[in-house]
Design an enzyme around this catalytic site. Structure first.
Site, PDB file in Angstrom:
ATOM      1  N   ASP A   1       9.232   2.942   0.039  1.00 22.79           N
ATOM      2  CA  ASP A   1       8.164   3.582   0.798  1.00 22.79           C
ATOM      3  C   ASP A   1       8.340   3.170   2.259  1.00 22.79           C
ATOM      4  O   ASP A   1       7.932   2.086   2.673  1.00 22.79           O
ATOM      5  CB  ASP A   1       6.795   3.153   0.254  1.00 22.79           C
ATOM      6  CG  ASP A   1       5.649   3.796   1.023  1.00 22.79           C
ATOM      7  OD1 ASP A   1       5.920   4.463   2.047  1.00 22.79           O
ATOM      8  OD2 ASP A   1       4.487   3.629   0.599  1.00 22.79           O
TER       9      ASP A   1
ATOM     10  N   LYS B   1       3.935   8.856   9.129  1.00 28.13           N
ATOM     11  CA  LYS B   1       3.674   8.256  10.442  1.00 28.13           C
ATOM     12  C   LYS B   1       4.663   8.755  11.518  1.00 28.13           C
ATOM     13  O   LYS B   1       4.503   9.871  11.973  1.00 28.13           O
ATOM     14  CB  LYS B   1       3.612   6.740  10.304  1.00 28.13           C
ATOM     15  CG  LYS B   1       2.470   6.389   9.312  1.00 28.13           C
ATOM     16  CD  LYS B   1       2.004   4.978   9.226  1.00 28.13           C
ATOM     17  CE  LYS B   1       0.716   4.916   8.431  1.00 28.13           C
ATOM     18  NZ  LYS B   1       0.760   4.151   7.204  1.00 28.13           N
TER      19      LYS B   1
ATOM     20  N   TYR C   1       0.855  -1.199   0.000  1.00 23.98           N
ATOM     21  CA  TYR C   1       0.000   0.000   0.000  1.00 23.98           C
ATOM     22  C   TYR C   1       0.881   1.236   0.000  1.00 23.98           C
ATOM     23  O   TYR C   1       1.839   1.323   0.749  1.00 23.98           O
ATOM     24  CB  TYR C   1      -0.901  -0.001   1.237  1.00 23.98           C
ATOM     25  CG  TYR C   1      -1.812   1.210   1.345  1.00 23.98           C
ATOM     26  CD1 TYR C   1      -2.845   1.413   0.429  1.00 23.98           C
ATOM     27  CD2 TYR C   1      -1.627   2.163   2.350  1.00 23.98           C
ATOM     28  CE1 TYR C   1      -3.682   2.523   0.529  1.00 23.98           C
ATOM     29  CE2 TYR C   1      -2.467   3.271   2.452  1.00 23.98           C
ATOM     30  CZ  TYR C   1      -3.488   3.448   1.544  1.00 23.98           C
ATOM     31  OH  TYR C   1      -4.316   4.549   1.644  1.00 23.98           O
TER      32      TYR C   1
HETATM   33  C1  LIG Z   1       0.117   4.640   5.797  1.00 26.55           C
HETATM   34  C2  LIG Z   1       0.901   4.404   4.564  1.00 26.55           C
HETATM   35  C3  LIG Z   1       0.854   5.279   3.459  1.00 26.55           C
HETATM   36  C4  LIG Z   1      -0.134   6.404   3.385  1.00 26.55           C
HETATM   37  O1  LIG Z   1       0.075   7.368   4.349  1.00 26.55           O
HETATM   38  P1  LIG Z   1      -1.149   8.338   4.744  1.00 26.55           P
HETATM   39  O2  LIG Z   1      -0.509   9.315   5.681  1.00 26.55           O
HETATM   40  O3  LIG Z   1      -2.194   7.488   5.361  1.00 26.55           O
HETATM   41  O4  LIG Z   1      -1.609   8.980   3.484  1.00 26.55           O
HETATM   42  C5  LIG Z   1       1.719   5.069   2.419  1.00 26.55           C
HETATM   43  N1  LIG Z   1       2.602   4.049   2.422  1.00 26.55           N
HETATM   44  C6  LIG Z   1       2.663   3.179   3.449  1.00 26.55           C
HETATM   45  C7  LIG Z   1       3.668   2.082   3.410  1.00 26.55           C
HETATM   46  C8  LIG Z   1       1.803   3.314   4.531  1.00 26.55           C
HETATM   47  O5  LIG Z   1       1.833   2.410   5.520  1.00 26.55           O
END
Ligand SMILES: *Cc1c(COP(=O)(O)O)cnc(C)c1O
Length: 416
Positions: free
Chosen positions: A237, A265, A142
């Site tokens: 990511d 995060k 994701y």
């Molecule tokens: C949470 C997440 C996102 C998206 O971040 P948001 O702040 O919710 O838009 C993108 N990549 C990874 C790996 C994530 O866990």
């Protein structure tokens, strides 16, 4: 009716599903969510007076636990100076310097407001730099909800993507090619066919949005080598793994340096803040220096930046946090194993899976028994332990979870 139920029923009329992010609705576990009053350290309290040990930690940011006094104090203080300026501040520079100190590959970066925005922007930069249009992503990873990254496997050939949401033009899927996580051959096949038009491979270095699925030994090295071979960029990511697996994220943990990285995060210390960046020559493509446009009214917001700075400082000054939360998470992992569940753990990221099939990619994860998971979730909640309301999420342990709390949790798991 509980107060949470009452609020939820009202919220259903104001927000789709009563929530502002789908997983919060508890649909996957066939329940209705509790509404939060406050959170402190390892605990989260609902509006009905229940106190839960929290292993969601806001889906990752809470590595120090909730409401760390130093972070809260700094945020309160900075608020008095004004909440947003839309002009540069010294704090942004300080945060950028701290990030680079922890993650040396972040030679140049941009602050944004969400992980979605960070990955969307990093992909745009990769396309601008390479002057190529296609990207490779992995099934089950994701990267936020931007159009080009919200793709799932079609029913035809593996690489064929289809939008994973209504409202995304079907044609977008031409530019997103799908590979299987941990499957070098699936990447090689795409590269052999489209290599000269692949701008980047974007990957969660530890997949943590299909449950925790670690990379096979050499998988990340393989991605590094094949992107280099074809003149593509590698994007890690690290929105979840950044500042969680180590101060330097997964790239430090595995010793593989990507061209670009994204963080979110933890880096915002609980405020809306995310970052993308990497090689200076690549980031020099971004406006106003280069031709790739990206902007944000609230980017580098002083309050969010302050929460990020204080959080990173605490992590930098207390490096033992990492080995300690690893050990604590291992105790929980052992408890899950003793009751016969398959587990994956990387540092303080943990998942217990309700399937016997060894899990190495999304197909394997799909074999999990979500009804069994729902029962387990119910049991944990009844015992005042809040874990993610979905089989396909990680369990997050924070530094605020004391040995006692971990022991207590392990015992409850063992009695399941
Ligand atoms: C949470 C997440 C996102 C998206 O971040 P948001 O702040 O919710 O838009 C993108 N990549 C990874 C790996 C994530 O866990």
């Amino acid at each position: 009716m509980t107060k949470s139920e009452e609020l939820f029923n009202k919220a259903l009329n104001k927000m789709p599903g009563g929530v502002n992010s789908p997983v919060r609705a508890f649909n996957a576990v066939k329940k209705t969510p509790f509404f939060v009053e406050k959170a402190q350290g390892p605990y989260i309290y609902d509006v009905d007076g229940n106190k839960y040990i929290d292993y969601v930690c806001s889906w990752g940011p809470g590595i120090l636990g909730h409401a760390h006094p130093k972070v809260i104090e700094a945020v309160k203080k900075i608020c008095e100076n004004g909440l947003t300026f839309g002009a540069p501040t010294e704090k942004e520079l300080i945060l950028a310097e701290l990030i680079q100190k922890c993650v040396p590959s972040m030679q140049m970066m941009r602050l944004v407001s969400s992980g979605t925005e960070a990955v969307m922007s990093a992909v745009r930069v990769a396309r601008g730099y390479t002057k190529r249009e296609k990207i490779i992503k992995f099934i089950g990873c994701y990267h936020g909800h931007s159009d080009g990254l919200l793709m799932k496997a079609g029913s035809g050939v593996l690489t064929e993507a289809i939008p994973d949401s209504a409202g995304i033009p079907r044609d977008y899927s031409k530019f997103t090619l799908l590979a299987n996580y941990n499957d070098e051959n699936s990447v090689r096949q795409i590269m052999e066919k489209y290599g000269d038009d692949i701008a980047c491979i974007v990957v969660e270095p530890v997949a943590a949005n299909m449950g925790v699925v670690p990379p096979k030994p050499n998988f990340l090295k393989f991605l590094k080598d094949i992107t280099k071979q074809y003149g593509s960029l590698l994007i890690f990511d690290e929105v979840i793994t950044g500042f969680r697996l180590a101060l330097g994220g997964a790239q430090e943990y595995y010793g593989i340096t990507p061209d670009l990285s994204t963080f979110g995060k933890i880096v915002g210390g609980g405020m809306p803040l995310a970052v993308y960046g990497g090689r200076k020559d690549v980031m020099s493509c971004v406006a106003p220096v280069g031709a790739v446009y990206q902007a944000g009214t609230l980017s580098g917001n002083p309050v969010a930046v302050t929460a990020g700075i204080e959080t990173l400082k605490i992590l930098i000054e207390n490096k033992e946090i990492y080995s300690e939360i690893d050990k604590k998470t291992e105790i929980l992992e052992n408890a899950f194993r003793k009751i016969g569940l398959q587990t994956h753990r990387v540092g303080s990221l943990l998942s217990a899976f309700f399937t016997d099939k060894p899990i190495i990619n999304y197909d394997d994860v799909s074999t999990c028994d979500t009804n069994k998971f729902a029962k387990y979730f119910d049991y944990m909640l009844k015992n005042k332990i809040y874990v993610a309301p979905s089989q396909f999420e990680a369990m997050f342990v924070s530094f605020a979870h004391t040995d006692e709390i971990i022991e207590q949790t392990a015992n409850i798991i063992l009695n399941y």
